[in-house]
Design a protein around this motif. Structure first.
Motif, PDB file in Angstrom:
ATOM      1  N   PHE A 156     -27.020  -8.578  24.238  1.00 31.55           N
ATOM      2  CA  PHE A 156     -27.302  -9.925  23.771  1.00 31.55           C
ATOM      3  C   PHE A 156     -26.088 -10.482  23.030  1.00 31.55           C
ATOM      4  O   PHE A 156     -25.399  -9.752  22.319  1.00 31.55           O
ATOM      5  CB  PHE A 156     -28.527  -9.906  22.849  1.00 31.55           C
ATOM      6  CG  PHE A 156     -29.742  -9.333  23.504  1.00 31.55           C
ATOM      7  CD1 PHE A 156     -30.563 -10.121  24.282  1.00 31.55           C
ATOM      8  CD2 PHE A 156     -30.044  -7.983  23.367  1.00 31.55           C
ATOM      9  CE1 PHE A 156     -31.673  -9.580  24.912  1.00 31.55           C
ATOM     10  CE2 PHE A 156     -31.153  -7.431  23.986  1.00 31.55           C
ATOM     11  CZ  PHE A 156     -31.967  -8.234  24.765  1.00 31.55           C
ATOM     12  N   PHE A 157     -25.816 -11.780  23.237  1.00 32.10           N
ATOM     13  CA  PHE A 157     -24.732 -12.421  22.512  1.00 32.10           C
ATOM     14  C   PHE A 157     -25.111 -13.847  22.145  1.00 32.10           C
ATOM     15  O   PHE A 157     -26.060 -14.428  22.687  1.00 32.10           O
ATOM     16  CB  PHE A 157     -23.428 -12.373  23.320  1.00 32.10           C
ATOM     17  CG  PHE A 157     -23.356 -13.316  24.499  1.00 32.10           C
ATOM     18  CD1 PHE A 157     -22.681 -14.528  24.415  1.00 32.10           C
ATOM     19  CD2 PHE A 157     -23.942 -12.978  25.710  1.00 32.10           C
ATOM     20  CE1 PHE A 157     -22.592 -15.392  25.496  1.00 32.10           C
ATOM     21  CE2 PHE A 157     -23.851 -13.825  26.806  1.00 32.10           C
ATOM     22  CZ  PHE A 157     -23.181 -15.038  26.702  1.00 32.10           C
ATOM     23  N   TYR A 158     -24.369 -14.394  21.188  1.00 33.05           N
ATOM     24  CA  TYR A 158     -24.606 -15.744  20.703  1.00 33.05           C
ATOM     25  C   TYR A 158     -23.560 -16.651  21.323  1.00 33.05           C
ATOM     26  O   TYR A 158     -22.353 -16.505  21.084  1.00 33.05           O
ATOM     27  CB  TYR A 158     -24.501 -15.764  19.173  1.00 33.05           C
ATOM     28  CG  TYR A 158     -24.940 -17.056  18.535  1.00 33.05           C
ATOM     29  CD1 TYR A 158     -26.292 -17.337  18.344  1.00 33.05           C
ATOM     30  CD2 TYR A 158     -24.012 -17.984  18.092  1.00 33.05           C
ATOM     31  CE1 TYR A 158     -26.705 -18.505  17.732  1.00 33.05           C
ATOM     32  CE2 TYR A 158     -24.415 -19.166  17.481  1.00 33.05           C
ATOM     33  CZ  TYR A 158     -25.762 -19.428  17.298  1.00 33.05           C
ATOM     34  OH  TYR A 158     -26.167 -20.592  16.703  1.00 33.05           O
ATOM     35  N   ASN A 159     -24.026 -17.595  22.142  1.00 32.80           N
ATOM     36  CA  ASN A 159     -23.132 -18.452  22.914  1.00 32.80           C
ATOM     37  C   ASN A 159     -22.577 -19.588  22.053  1.00 32.80           C
ATOM     38  O   ASN A 159     -23.290 -20.518  21.693  1.00 32.80           O
ATOM     39  CB  ASN A 159     -23.881 -19.016  24.124  1.00 32.80           C
ATOM     40  CG  ASN A 159     -22.989 -19.870  25.001  1.00 32.80           C
ATOM     41  OD1 ASN A 159     -21.767 -19.785  24.918  1.00 32.80           O
ATOM     42  ND2 ASN A 159     -23.605 -20.683  25.847  1.00 32.80           N
ATOM     43  N   GLY A 164     -25.665 -28.566  22.660  1.00 39.13           N
ATOM     44  CA  GLY A 164     -26.561 -29.023  21.620  1.00 39.13           C
ATOM     45  C   GLY A 164     -26.628 -28.114  20.407  1.00 39.13           C
ATOM     46  O   GLY A 164     -27.356 -28.407  19.456  1.00 39.13           O
ATOM     47  N   ARG A 165     -25.863 -27.033  20.429  1.00 42.05           N
ATOM     48  CA  ARG A 165     -25.898 -26.105  19.300  1.00 42.05           C
ATOM     49  C   ARG A 165     -25.315 -26.762  18.059  1.00 42.05           C
ATOM     50  O   ARG A 165     -24.276 -27.397  18.108  1.00 42.05           O
ATOM     51  CB  ARG A 165     -25.109 -24.835  19.632  1.00 42.05           C
ATOM     52  CG  ARG A 165     -25.128 -23.787  18.527  1.00 42.05           C
ATOM     53  CD  ARG A 165     -24.276 -22.589  18.906  1.00 42.05           C
ATOM     54  NE  ARG A 165     -22.851 -22.929  18.934  1.00 42.05           N
ATOM     55  CZ  ARG A 165     -22.054 -22.898  17.866  1.00 42.05           C
ATOM     56  NH1 ARG A 165     -22.543 -22.574  16.682  1.00 42.05           N
ATOM     57  NH2 ARG A 165     -20.774 -23.205  17.972  1.00 42.05           N
ATOM     58  N   ASP A 166     -26.022 -26.592  16.946  1.00 34.14           N
ATOM     59  CA  ASP A 166     -25.534 -27.094  15.673  1.00 34.14           C
ATOM     60  C   ASP A 166     -24.430 -26.158  15.190  1.00 34.14           C
ATOM     61  O   ASP A 166     -24.690 -24.976  14.919  1.00 34.14           O
ATOM     62  CB  ASP A 166     -26.674 -27.128  14.654  1.00 34.14           C
ATOM     63  CG  ASP A 166     -26.245 -27.725  13.306  1.00 34.14           C
ATOM     64  OD1 ASP A 166     -25.020 -27.896  13.089  1.00 34.14           O
ATOM     65  OD2 ASP A 166     -27.131 -27.992  12.485  1.00 34.14           O
ATOM     66  N   ALA A 174     -29.129 -20.724  21.383  1.00 33.42           N
ATOM     67  CA  ALA A 174     -27.800 -20.227  21.746  1.00 33.42           C
ATOM     68  C   ALA A 174     -27.800 -18.720  22.008  1.00 33.42           C
ATOM     69  O   ALA A 174     -26.778 -18.180  22.433  1.00 33.42           O
ATOM     70  CB  ALA A 174     -26.802 -20.555  20.634  1.00 33.42           C
ATOM     71  N   LEU A 175     -28.925 -18.054  21.772  1.00 34.17           N
ATOM     72  CA  LEU A 175     -28.990 -16.622  22.034  1.00 34.17           C
ATOM     73  C   LEU A 175     -29.053 -16.381  23.540  1.00 34.17           C
ATOM     74  O   LEU A 175     -29.818 -17.035  24.252  1.00 34.17           O
ATOM     75  CB  LEU A 175     -30.225 -16.020  21.360  1.00 34.17           C
ATOM     76  CG  LEU A 175     -30.369 -14.505  21.440  1.00 34.17           C
ATOM     77  CD1 LEU A 175     -29.216 -13.798  20.748  1.00 34.17           C
ATOM     78  CD2 LEU A 175     -31.697 -14.074  20.845  1.00 34.17           C
ATOM     79  N   ARG A 176     -28.223 -15.465  24.020  1.00 25.89           N
ATOM     80  CA  ARG A 176     -28.140 -15.192  25.461  1.00 25.89           C
ATOM     81  C   ARG A 176     -28.424 -13.727  25.756  1.00 25.89           C
ATOM     82  O   ARG A 176     -28.010 -12.830  25.028  1.00 25.89           O
ATOM     83  CB  ARG A 176     -26.755 -15.551  26.003  1.00 25.89           C
ATOM     84  CG  ARG A 176     -26.439 -17.032  25.986  1.00 25.89           C
ATOM     85  CD  ARG A 176     -27.298 -17.786  27.010  1.00 25.89           C
ATOM     86  NE  ARG A 176     -26.945 -19.197  27.055  1.00 25.89           N
ATOM     87  CZ  ARG A 176     -27.555 -20.145  26.359  1.00 25.89           C
ATOM     88  NH1 ARG A 176     -28.532 -19.822  25.509  1.00 25.89           N
ATOM     89  NH2 ARG A 176     -27.201 -21.401  26.474  1.00 25.89           N
ATOM     90  N   TRP A 177     -29.135 -13.523  26.842  1.00 24.54           N
ATOM     91  CA  TRP A 177     -29.382 -12.199  27.400  1.00 24.54           C
ATOM     92  C   TRP A 177     -28.378 -11.970  28.527  1.00 24.54           C
ATOM     93  O   TRP A 177     -28.327 -12.728  29.476  1.00 24.54           O
ATOM     94  CB  TRP A 177     -30.816 -12.122  27.909  1.00 24.54           C
ATOM     95  CG  TRP A 177     -31.113 -10.967  28.828  1.00 24.54           C
ATOM     96  CD1 TRP A 177     -30.619  -9.714  28.762  1.00 24.54           C
ATOM     97  CD2 TRP A 177     -32.009 -10.999  29.940  1.00 24.54           C
ATOM     98  NE1 TRP A 177     -31.141  -8.927  29.762  1.00 24.54           N
ATOM     99  CE2 TRP A 177     -32.005  -9.703  30.503  1.00 24.54           C
ATOM    100  CE3 TRP A 177     -32.824 -11.975  30.522  1.00 24.54           C
ATOM    101  CZ2 TRP A 177     -32.777  -9.371  31.627  1.00 24.54           C
ATOM    102  CZ3 TRP A 177     -33.587 -11.638  31.626  1.00 24.54           C
ATOM    103  CH2 TRP A 177     -33.566 -10.346  32.165  1.00 24.54           C
TER     104      TRP A 177
END
Length: 354
Positions: A156-159, A164-166, A174-177
């Protein structure tokens, strides 16, 4: 994930497959100490009866088994890999030997239930002998030997490029699998993954990459102003930042998780507070299926405890971060059900300290 690490991992998954979170450990390897080994008229090594309480095991090392259903790997419950004269085998957690010490690399498991990776770096047994041993494992309820196949694993990573991410706040969207494989792909987080891997996930920040027609891969982890490459993202949308963290492992359903700070490992609680300072050495999971390259991770807690190594001496850490067995032993092995302690004459099974 660093490029070199990614290449090594994808190459390894051609032979086998590679997680978990703070909810429930995937049922990859369940204890089967009550089962008897199947009899077979063969010259191959057969499973011995479960040892008595006062048995002494004459192994050099006993290590936690890595299950490659994700990255970082998941610790196995119910089994250990053990070594003699630099070669590795498989045993139940109660001490029953299942596979002899002939593999150049510690035994690990692919993402399939009890699918043991054994002997990838060279095995003196013939394929017929290996198949016979695999049949014995299956008959006794202890899985089978992995024949080698392609596969994948979860991380998992944070994109950082999520639309639209603040930029000034955490954003669950924004969390990605990242489903690793050949090829791999990136997906939005799915609800069932929280159930599978827990409510606190180790993540890294990255920019999502990809070209038309190709899958999108996460790029190199981004180090923040606190020197952290890895951190934790919680299902409630909050984050746990541990300054200086170079790697973060799984909470599973436990109170603590191991975090690497430079060359040593610390343990943090579910608030992100360090409760056991960075003083421990890696104890499990080599980075090669072909040889023993040495441990790379500190132990995740399993049923409230973790075997730890400090300055070459071993002990047992509990859920509060206390060494309930001080790091004064020649060896300690714990996988959630059975505790083994190495003394001058060998490994002794021991009750948990109160």
């Amino acid at each position: 994930m660093k490029t070199v690490q990614k290449i090594l991992l994808l190459a390894a998954m051609l032979v086998a497959v590679q997680l978990t979170g703070c909810a429930q450990t995937p049922e990859t390897s369940q204890p089967t100490s009550e089962q008897e080994a199947a009899s077979a008229s063969s010259s191959l090594p057969e499973s011995e009866p479960a040892p008595a309480e006062d048995v002494v095991l004459d192994y050099d090392e006993i290590r936690t088994i890595a299950v490659y259903s994700a990255s970082p790997a998941v610790p196995c419950e119910g089994y250990f890999t053990m070594s003699k004269d630099g070669l590795w085998g498989l045993m139940r957690a109660d001490g029953t030997e299942l596979l002899p010490c002939v593999s150049a690399a510690p035994v690990s498991a692919c993402g399939m239930e009890q699918h043991w990776i054994w002997g990838s770096g060279g095995n003196p047994l013939s394929w017929e002998e290996i198949e016979k041993l695999s049949e014995q494992l299956t008959a006794s309820g202890d899985g089978s030997i992995c024949p080698g196949h392609g596969g994948g694993g979860d991380m998992f990573f944070y994109n950082l490029d999520s639309e639209g991410r603040d930029p000034y706040a955490l954003d669950a969207s924004a969390l990605r699998w990242y489903r690793m494989g050949t090829p791999g792909d990136v997906f939005p987080m799915e609800e069932e993954l929280w159930d599978k891997y827990g409510l606190i996930l180790p993540v890294f920040s990255a920019h999502e990459e990809g070209e038309e027609g190709d899958p999108a891969y996460p790029s190199e982890p981004v180090e923040d102003e606190n020197g952290a490459l890895y951190w934790y993202f919680c299902k409630d949308g909050s984050g746990l930042l541990i300054p200086g963290a170079k790697q973060a492992l799984w909470f599973l359903d436990e109170e603590l998780a191991p975090v690497q700070m430079e060359e040593k490992w610390a343990y943090v609680n579910r608030k992100g507070e360090i409760v056991a300072k960075a003083q421990y050495s890696p104890t499990w999971e080599s980075d090669s299926f072909m040889e023993d390259t040495g441990p790379r991770y500190a132990a995740c807690l399993q049923n409230g405890y973790a075997a730890v190594c400090r300055d070459g001496q071993w002990g047992l850490l509990n859920y509060s971060g206390k060494e309930v067995i001080p790091c004064e032993k020649q060896g300690v092995a714990w996988e959630g059900t059975n505790l083994w302690i190495k003394e001058q004459d060998g490994w002794h099974r021991s009750p948990l300290p109160e």
